[in-house]
Enzyme design. Sequence first.
Site, PDB file in Angstrom:
ATOM      1  N   LEU A  65       0.837  -1.205   0.000  1.00 39.47           N
ATOM      2  CA  LEU A  65       0.000   0.000   0.000  1.00 39.47           C
ATOM      3  C   LEU A  65       0.870   1.253   0.000  1.00 39.47           C
ATOM      4  O   LEU A  65       0.395   2.336  -0.267  1.00 39.47           O
ATOM      5  CB  LEU A  65      -0.913  -0.001   1.235  1.00 39.47           C
ATOM      6  CG  LEU A  65      -1.868  -1.206   1.332  1.00 39.47           C
ATOM      7  CD1 LEU A  65      -2.593  -1.191   2.670  1.00 39.47           C
ATOM      8  CD2 LEU A  65      -2.878  -1.192   0.196  1.00 39.47           C
ATOM      9  N   ARG A  66       2.145   1.079   0.313  1.00 41.19           N
ATOM     10  CA  ARG A  66       3.164   2.154   0.297  1.00 41.19           C
ATOM     11  C   ARG A  66       3.022   3.160   1.434  1.00 41.19           C
ATOM     12  O   ARG A  66       3.716   4.176   1.438  1.00 41.19           O
ATOM     13  CB  ARG A  66       3.161   2.912  -1.035  1.00 41.19           C
ATOM     14  CG  ARG A  66       3.401   2.031  -2.257  1.00 41.19           C
ATOM     15  CD  ARG A  66       4.698   1.268  -2.190  1.00 41.19           C
ATOM     16  NE  ARG A  66       5.070   0.707  -3.484  1.00 41.19           N
ATOM     17  CZ  ARG A  66       6.056  -0.161  -3.646  1.00 41.19           C
ATOM     18  NH1 ARG A  66       6.767  -0.560  -2.611  1.00 41.19           N
ATOM     19  NH2 ARG A  66       6.343  -0.618  -4.845  1.00 41.19           N
ATOM     20  N   HIS A 181       9.595 -15.192   1.480  1.00 39.39           N
ATOM     21  CA  HIS A 181       9.904 -14.945   0.073  1.00 39.39           C
ATOM     22  C   HIS A 181      11.288 -15.519  -0.206  1.00 39.39           C
ATOM     23  O   HIS A 181      12.288 -14.970   0.242  1.00 39.39           O
ATOM     24  CB  HIS A 181       9.865 -13.445  -0.208  1.00 39.39           C
ATOM     25  CG  HIS A 181      10.295 -13.111  -1.600  1.00 39.39           C
ATOM     26  ND1 HIS A 181       9.640 -13.601  -2.703  1.00 39.39           N
ATOM     27  CD2 HIS A 181      11.328 -12.382  -2.070  1.00 39.39           C
ATOM     28  CE1 HIS A 181      10.256 -13.168  -3.784  1.00 39.39           C
ATOM     29  NE2 HIS A 181      11.280 -12.439  -3.433  1.00 39.39           N
ATOM     30  N   ASP A 307       0.554  -9.424  -6.065  1.00 37.27           N
ATOM     31  CA  ASP A 307       1.892  -8.857  -5.861  1.00 37.27           C
ATOM     32  C   ASP A 307       1.889  -7.387  -6.292  1.00 37.27           C
ATOM     33  O   ASP A 307       2.768  -6.928  -7.009  1.00 37.27           O
ATOM     34  CB  ASP A 307       2.957  -9.658  -6.618  1.00 37.27           C
ATOM     35  CG  ASP A 307       4.365  -9.234  -6.209  1.00 37.27           C
ATOM     36  OD1 ASP A 307       4.504  -8.557  -5.176  1.00 37.27           O
ATOM     37  OD2 ASP A 307       5.318  -9.579  -6.928  1.00 37.27           O
TER      38      ASP A 307
END
Lengths: 426, 318
Positions: A65-66, A181, A307
């Site tokens: 969402l930054r 990840h 992503d």
Amino acid sequence: MSRVLIKNGRVIDPATKLDAIGPVYIEDGKVVAVIQERADFKADEEIDAQDCVVSPGFVDLSVRLREPGYTRKGTIESETRAAVAGGVTSLCLPPDTHPVIDTPAVVEYVKDKAEMAAGAHVFPLAAMTQRLAGKQLSSMFTLKQAGCVAVSNADAFIDDLQVLRRAMEYADSHGLLMIFHPNESSLSLGGCAHEGVVASQYGLPGIPGAAETVAVAQCLELAELTGCRVHFSRLSCRGSVIKIQEAVKYGAKVTADVAMHQLLLTEEQMRPFDSSFHVLPPFRSEQDKEMLVQGLIDGTIHAVCSDHQPQDVDAKLGAFQETEPGISALETLLPLMLKFCEENDVSMTSGLAAITYQPADILGLNKGRLVAGADADICIFNAQYPWQINAQNWLSSGQNTPFWGDQMTGRVMRTLVQGRTVFELT
Amino acid sequence: MTAKLQLNSDGKIKHFLSIEGFSRAILTEILDAAESYSEMATISSKKVPLLRGKTISNLFFENSTRTRTTFELAATRLSADVLNINISTSATSKGESLLDTIRNLEAMHIDMFVVRHALSGAAQFIAENCAPNISVINAGDGRHAHPTQAMLDMFTIRQHKKKFAGLVVAIVGDILHSRVARSQIQALNILGVNEVRVIAPKTLLPVNVEKLGVVPYQDMQQGLEGVDVVMMLRLQRERMNSALLPSENEYFKCFGLTQEKLKFARPDAIVMHPGPINRGIEIESSVADGEQSVILQQVSNGVAIRMAIMALAMQSGG
């Protein structure tokens, strides 16, 4: 409170394998009945879903969402609105914000902002290590209490395997899932494209598939050692799928997801030096893509995420290597999923399963289902609707997508979160 | 993609960014044009007024004396004005972006950029983002391409071997990091040589290198067997400090070109090197200065080739 009736739609609930035309009744934000007619129901609002599919709202395991920290690229408000425009009603926020999600204060901030934005539900992930530095464990229990649904080190490396091991043991002590990840830094640093034919031809520093598969193999070993439940995030390699398949056969408690675009694009489709194709993990070979597709079909891969990584214009302006990776992907999730289903002869129900109840189950969320008693998080979409991606109909702050300007088929017409319409196509 | 960008609507050269996508006819046109400029260089008046009034900017984001000098000389002989800008020591080190630098120079009404940059794709990025009347010539971008170097190499080969059909060419050294090798491989294949070989240890070969149209060899003797042209590459010293190679000595032992190893090639084989040479690392002095070496001719040919390419690009309506 309000009573909503969605009528005439084709109701698909992948969890119960339901696929039938009929009504959905909603009361006080909950689904109260599906398909069976309720003559006594007095609706305050009727929604006609003629020619549309009525599906559980999508659950997306990886959405940047930054905010906090990078609001020039996107905000909680702009991106949760983009999410519901793409049919996503629940999303996981990786902890690589600034500041990092390693204190309850940041969790509170995110939750407050998300509540004010009134778009998609936001589920923050807790950093596994403080400041994601890969050294000191974060206060995972405190973060869980504050509302984090799992722990993750996002794309930051934990180079010391002992730290990773301890973090997994500690996470498991508090019943927390680790979202991992896989990326071995010593093999991938400096790379910006798949180490294959295309990178060789254009002289781009490569990231070998082994950077991912080595990390998958190590993590599988540590999962066995520690007992920690692991979810692999955004796989890109054939070898990763094979290793996970093998481990699951011998009883490993692991799950995995793949980014939507990895199921459709390969290195061969990249336009040379076009930074909108700059993504990590990179677009890999045809064989890798085929295995990811197969892994999703055979159930080795349980979920598809967007992503979503919105970028500002400057971040993508430059020579390929110096641009920032990532694709703004929330609003293309549905049309790309429909395209994937068509290309690979996968039923719409199976495709929707990978973006509804299956990811919800990985996190243990009571989401992604259309049954009586479930939250009325619903996506109503027209699978045949043609549209073109352009600035007029795009809500995310990031316009960074390799599909920019492309013609898409399939569009979200309306999205409801807890029975309330939060997006409607105008 | 690149090919489309490089040609204008009439199929003439607009930008020269990469050999990829150019036809044999266009490459031959460049070689033919260079031939006339090359003859001119031997007469006393070396200038033609072809680009009078045009301004060419040498934009070097990476240091290079030799390439910049030949471009400057080529532009001067075409009567253009030349603006040399060494950016590695100026703007971008102050945080100015590549695009801002370009915008500033556009405002000064430059007609052509000659670009050298440390990142692959930088020249294409500039071509895609600069004003439509400007031509861009790639003077080397990262590991991607160095097309004018490859063309001067082709010119030199044609001088000595007359035609490309039937030739076997070996490229020796650090193929992985070499923009020169990538452009050479493309040019040789388009011009129709019989076989292109690359000779290097696996640490210095890109993966799937055979897909680029070459036959890889790890053994110098086998690789040089019967070749007509030996193209050596410069080995950057910093490669020695990484895990790519054990030592200069061992590299020289395996891949350094000596009189002895050169005997495996055809007796009339020519030896080339893009310079600057590391004597005693990739090539022995007696070979570099020997009868079969055409290394200095490559340098003289560099001016003629660059004149040809600049003139062609500017004539396409730049």
